[in-house]
Scaffold this active site. Structure first.
Site, PDB file in Angstrom:
ATOM      1  N   ARG A   1      24.107 -69.180 -58.943  1.00  0.00           N
ATOM      2  CA  ARG A   1      23.404 -70.050 -59.871  1.00  0.00           C
ATOM      3  C   ARG A   1      21.922 -69.679 -60.008  1.00  0.00           C
ATOM      4  NH1 ARG A   1      25.487 -75.205 -61.091  1.00  0.00           N
ATOM      5  NH2 ARG A   1      27.542 -74.702 -61.935  1.00  0.00           N
TER       6      ARG A   1
ATOM      7  N   LYS B   1      32.006 -94.625 -52.060  1.00  0.00           N
ATOM      8  CA  LYS B   1      32.578 -93.375 -51.565  1.00  0.00           C
ATOM      9  C   LYS B   1      33.390 -93.679 -50.295  1.00  0.00           C
ATOM     10  CE  LYS B   1      31.169 -88.592 -51.284  1.00  0.00           C
ATOM     11  NZ  LYS B   1      30.138 -87.605 -51.540  1.00  0.00           N
TER      12      LYS B   1
ATOM     13  N   GLU C   1      20.155 -75.174 -57.286  1.00  0.00           N
ATOM     14  CA  GLU C   1      19.873 -73.895 -56.640  1.00  0.00           C
ATOM     15  C   GLU C   1      18.775 -73.118 -57.368  1.00  0.00           C
ATOM     16  OE1 GLU C   1      22.854 -75.131 -57.326  1.00  0.00           O
ATOM     17  OE2 GLU C   1      23.812 -75.334 -55.370  1.00  0.00           O
TER      18      GLU C   1
HETATM   19  C1  LIG Z   1      26.333 -75.723 -57.784  1.00  0.00           C
HETATM   20  C2  LIG Z   1      26.870 -76.474 -56.606  1.00  0.00           C
HETATM   21  N1  LIG Z   1      26.072 -76.694 -55.538  1.00  0.00           N
HETATM   22  C3  LIG Z   1      26.558 -77.357 -54.465  1.00  0.00           C
HETATM   23  C4  LIG Z   1      27.845 -77.817 -54.445  1.00  0.00           C
HETATM   24  C5  LIG Z   1      28.411 -78.481 -53.211  1.00  0.00           C
HETATM   25  N2  LIG Z   1      28.837 -79.872 -53.467  1.00  0.00           N
HETATM   26  C6  LIG Z   1      30.120 -80.205 -53.676  1.00  0.00           C
HETATM   27  S1  LIG Z   1      30.331 -81.824 -53.956  1.00  0.00           S
HETATM   28  C7  LIG Z   1      28.685 -82.118 -53.787  1.00  0.00           C
HETATM   29  C8  LIG Z   1      28.161 -83.512 -53.931  1.00  0.00           C
HETATM   30  C9  LIG Z   1      28.493 -84.037 -55.260  1.00  0.00           C
HETATM   31  O1  LIG Z   1      27.980 -85.344 -55.365  1.00  0.00           O
HETATM   32  P1  LIG Z   1      28.452 -86.238 -56.551  1.00  0.00           P
HETATM   33  O2  LIG Z   1      28.540 -85.464 -57.797  1.00  0.00           O
HETATM   34  O3  LIG Z   1      27.622 -87.449 -56.580  1.00  0.00           O
HETATM   35  O4  LIG Z   1      29.961 -86.613 -56.180  1.00  0.00           O
HETATM   36  P2  LIG Z   1      30.514 -87.419 -54.912  1.00  0.00           P
HETATM   37  O5  LIG Z   1      30.908 -86.385 -53.905  1.00  0.00           O
HETATM   38  O6  LIG Z   1      29.444 -88.316 -54.420  1.00  0.00           O
HETATM   39  O7  LIG Z   1      31.688 -88.145 -55.437  1.00  0.00           O
HETATM   40  C10 LIG Z   1      27.990 -80.940 -53.503  1.00  0.00           C
HETATM   41  C11 LIG Z   1      26.554 -80.848 -53.250  1.00  0.00           C
HETATM   42  C12 LIG Z   1      28.634 -77.547 -55.583  1.00  0.00           C
HETATM   43  N3  LIG Z   1      29.923 -77.915 -55.644  1.00  0.00           N
HETATM   44  N4  LIG Z   1      28.134 -76.893 -56.638  1.00  0.00           N
END
Ligand SMILES: Cc1ncc(C[n+]2csc(CCOP(=O)(O)OP(=O)(O)O)c2C)c(N)n1
Length: 673
Positions: free
Chosen positions: A424, A296, A396
């Site tokens: 959610r 990342k 959630e």
């Molecule tokens: C339902 C929901 N909860 C929380 C989020 C907030 N959120 C956006 S990106 C993320 C992390 C995602 O991690 P990952 O899928 O591993 O992708 P990375 O950012 O590490 O590339 C979160 C928690 C979201 N987009 N959707």
């Protein structure tokens, strides 16, 4: 001359030699870092998928094949390769490039997304649809058909919706490729057993070099016949992996329990390897997970070093360690200094501090976040109270139920969650919380319009859905003292579900000199009082501050009484009765859909008391989508800026209504403007 500027569509990319692709990747990185440093936006997630995205567009033809993003916050490289370079300069603003996939922008974007967990399920749906249409790829019967690819992160794949999608994907009898982008991070550190499993897979030395061609009989291991079948369908690189899999024992084939052959992890920054594996996966005729290991923030030393801070930073400036170095070299160098533009004091920060103080005082308070410790202000709380505060990961629904369980055992749970994500967990709020009469407290950050994240993240309907729950107390904070007072009210409210909403904004000092009275269930707070007002305004949350400013602008022209409504449920029925029985027009103002929010509740109260509801004007978000832009511009578009309020108050006081030209869309209700 750069290569990227000549790539107007993936067809241009495909004309390049594989050896040229690292240069394209470097130029994409430079463009993204440059733009995000000016405007803010998702940085580390996009830098991590640059090579992966280049390889995907090099191998597949997404003008025809399907590419579905999960969350979608990692779509910038994809947008730059699909004809949208000219929009990058206006990233996350009106008319510019949206920060998430956006079908209005390009046919290469299939769904508007922003919430985690959805990519696999929508991809399964499109796979089935393509099959029904006779358009699905099949190596024998329809080699020109459409392939389906979905890209999901290691933290998002743990989401319940994604798991449901995987469970169903395993039943597909056709090509279906899930790319697991495994960078070992969520926004913060990922949580839970699956995250630990990925850690083990990533660190297993067996994966360091699995490109061996030895063949083995696979039938004796769990899932062996499935693998054997997979083996016969696979290309050479995949075959080598399956062999390795057979040697490594059952634990490493976790996705195979879902019926998806799993290949990898492979190096997500090595373009030739990515292309080799994707080219094989492209023609594989069964569901497959390609596990890709990425870093990342790749290519930017500060973003790699602190991918949480640079997940989605505000604008920043980079002070180069060596002033003569090129921009990209400087970013890669250790020691460059980065300064993120400072904002004012946010509601999020105010909330985090208030929680620290309450938790120290009340040992029955427990708290949780669903993967947003920084975003909700709970980071310090998690560190200070590790036994009473949890990060559940992106789940959630689970978090809501966990809070219900804690309430049942005598605790006072506070669930800090973005308004848009509480959607959610509505079913859990209904059944496991409300129906049981349990007191779970919801702290709804980013309620209302959210600015650059756009339509996928607005908290536009929390009141509408939560207000239907019997016994719920729904409040909003207009500034920091009122946020503290609302939280204190909720702490003591053991009668059922309660919620406080507050926006993605800074706290206003306008009323900080005045004493903030405690919250009393269903009671509004007068901010500007008049014995005989020409119009009375009931405004919720920070809209009360804007309403007070608008009332002041009207000065001697009109007597505008302003109330901080405080509660969207229950509303102040006695106040409504008093005003309407005296034929004083009411204007309700809220940063929430006009449908189902405070305004609707006021109309219902008026009707229930046989009062003249035609004197109520509802101002709120229109019944249409508001896309990415600054929050200020979005409020203007919704007719919730101070100038629009001034016009609306005048119109309400001055029957028949006058026309409110540009912002008419923001004004509606019993009185149509
Ligand atoms: C339902 C929901 N909860 C929380 C989020 C907030 N959120 C956006 S990106 C993320 C992390 C995602 O991690 P990952 O899928 O591993 O992708 P990375 O950012 O590490 O590339 C979160 C928690 C979201 N987009 N959707």
């Amino acid at each position: 001359m750069g290569l990227l500027e000549n790539i107007h569509s993936p067809a241009d990319l495909k004309r390049l030699a594989v050896e040229d692709l690292p240069k394209v990747a470097a130029e994409i990185r430079e463009a993204i870092v440059g733009q995000v440093s000016r405007s803010g936006g998702h940085l580390a997630p996009n830098l991590g998928v640059v090579e992966l995205t280049v390889a995907l567009h090099y191998v597949f033809d997404f003008a025809h094949d399907r590419l579905l993003f999960d969350v979608g916050h990692q779509c910038y490289p994809h947008k730059l390769l699909t004809g949208r370079q000219s929009m990058l300069g206006a990233l996350r603003t009106r008319g510019g490039m949206a920060g998430f996939p956006e079908p209005r922008e390009s046919s290469y974007d299939l769904f508007s997304v922003g919430h985690a967990g959805t990519g696999i399920s929508t991809a399964v749906g499109m796979s089935r649809g393509d099959l029904l249409n006779g358009e699905a790829f099949d190596p024998h019967s329809n080699p020109a058909g459409r392939r389906v690819v979905t890209l999901i992160g290691d933290a998002s794949i743990v989401n319940g919706v994604a798991m449901e999608g995987l469970n169903n994907a395993g039943t597909l009898k056709r090509q279906f490729l899930v790319i697991l982008n495994d960078n070992g991070m969520s926004i913060s550190h990922p949580q839970g057993a699956v995250a630990q499993y990925f850690d083990r897979v990533r660190m297993n030395p067996l994966y360091a070099d699995f490109k061996r061609t030895a063949r083995r009989v696979l039938g004796h291991i769990p899932g062996g016949s499935f693998l054997e079948d997979a083996y016969h369908r696979a290309g050479e690189a995949t075959k080598a992996w399956i062999t390795q899999r057979a040697e490594s024992g059952p634990e490493l084939g976790w996705f195979e329990h879902f019926g998806l052959i799993t290949v990898g992890p492979i190096d997500g920054h090595d373009l030739p390897t990515l292309i080799e594996f994707l080219a094989e996966a492209r023609d594989y005729d069964r569901p497959m997970v390609l596990h890709v290991k990425t870093v990342k923030g790749k290519g930017c030393s500060f973003a790699e070093g602190d991918s949480t801070k640079f997940h989605s930073p505000a604008a920043f400036s980079v002070v180069k360690a060596d002033p003569d170095s090129s921009d990209l070299a400087a970013l890669q160098a250790e020691g460059c200094r980065v300064e993120i533009k400072k904002g004012g004091r946010s509601f999020t920060a105010a909330f985090g501090e208030a929680m620290m103080e309450m938790m120290a005082r009340d040992p029955r308070i427990v708290a949780c976040t669903a993967a947003m410790p920084d975003g909700t202000g709970l980071t310090k709380v998690l560190a200070e109270f590790p036994d009473r505060a949890w990060d559940t990961g992106i789940c959630e629904s689970h978090a809501m139920d966990m809070m219900a369980g804690l309430a049942k055992t005598g605790y006072r749970p506070f669930f800090a969650v973005y308004s848009t994500f509480v959607q959610r967990a509505f079913d859990q709020a209904f059944q496991e919380v409300s129906l049981q009469g349990l007191a779970v407290r919801l702290c709804l950050d980013r309620a209302g319009l959210v600015g650059g994240d756009g339509a996928v993240h607005h908290g536009f309907c929390d009141i509408g859905i939560l207000r239907t729950l019997p016994g719920a107390a729904i409040t909003a904070a207009m500034d920091e003292p009122s946020l503290k007072a609302a939280l204190e009210f909720m702490r003591e409210y053991d009668a059922g579900l309660s919620a406080v909403r507050y926006p993605r904004d800074n706290v206003s000092p306008l009323f900080s000199g005045a004493p903030c009275p405690p919250f009393v269930l269903g009671k509004a707070r007068p901010l500007i009082a008049h014995d005989e007002p020409d119009v009375a305004v009931l405004a919720l949350g920070t809209c009360a501050i804007d309403a007070a400013n608008a009332a002041r602008q009207l000065g001697n022209e009109l007597r505008v009484a302003v109330y901080d409504a405080r509660f969207a449920k229950p509303v102040d029925a006695a106040l409504i009765n008093d005003l309407l029985s005296r034929r004083i027009p009411i204007v309700t103002v809220e940063d929430h859909s006009r449908i189902g929010g405070l305004g609707s509740a006021v109309l219902e109260s008026a009707a229930a008391q046989s009062l003249d509801a035609s004197r109520v004007t509802i101002m709120g978000l229109p019944d249409s989508w508001i896309y990415q832009d600054s929050r200020e511009e979005q409020l203007l578009e919704a007719g919730l800026d101070v100038a629009s309020l001034v016009r609306a108050f005048r119109a309400a006081a001055d029957q028949p209504a006058v026309v409110v030209p540009r912002h008419a869309a923001g004004v509606a209700g019993a009185r149509q403007q």
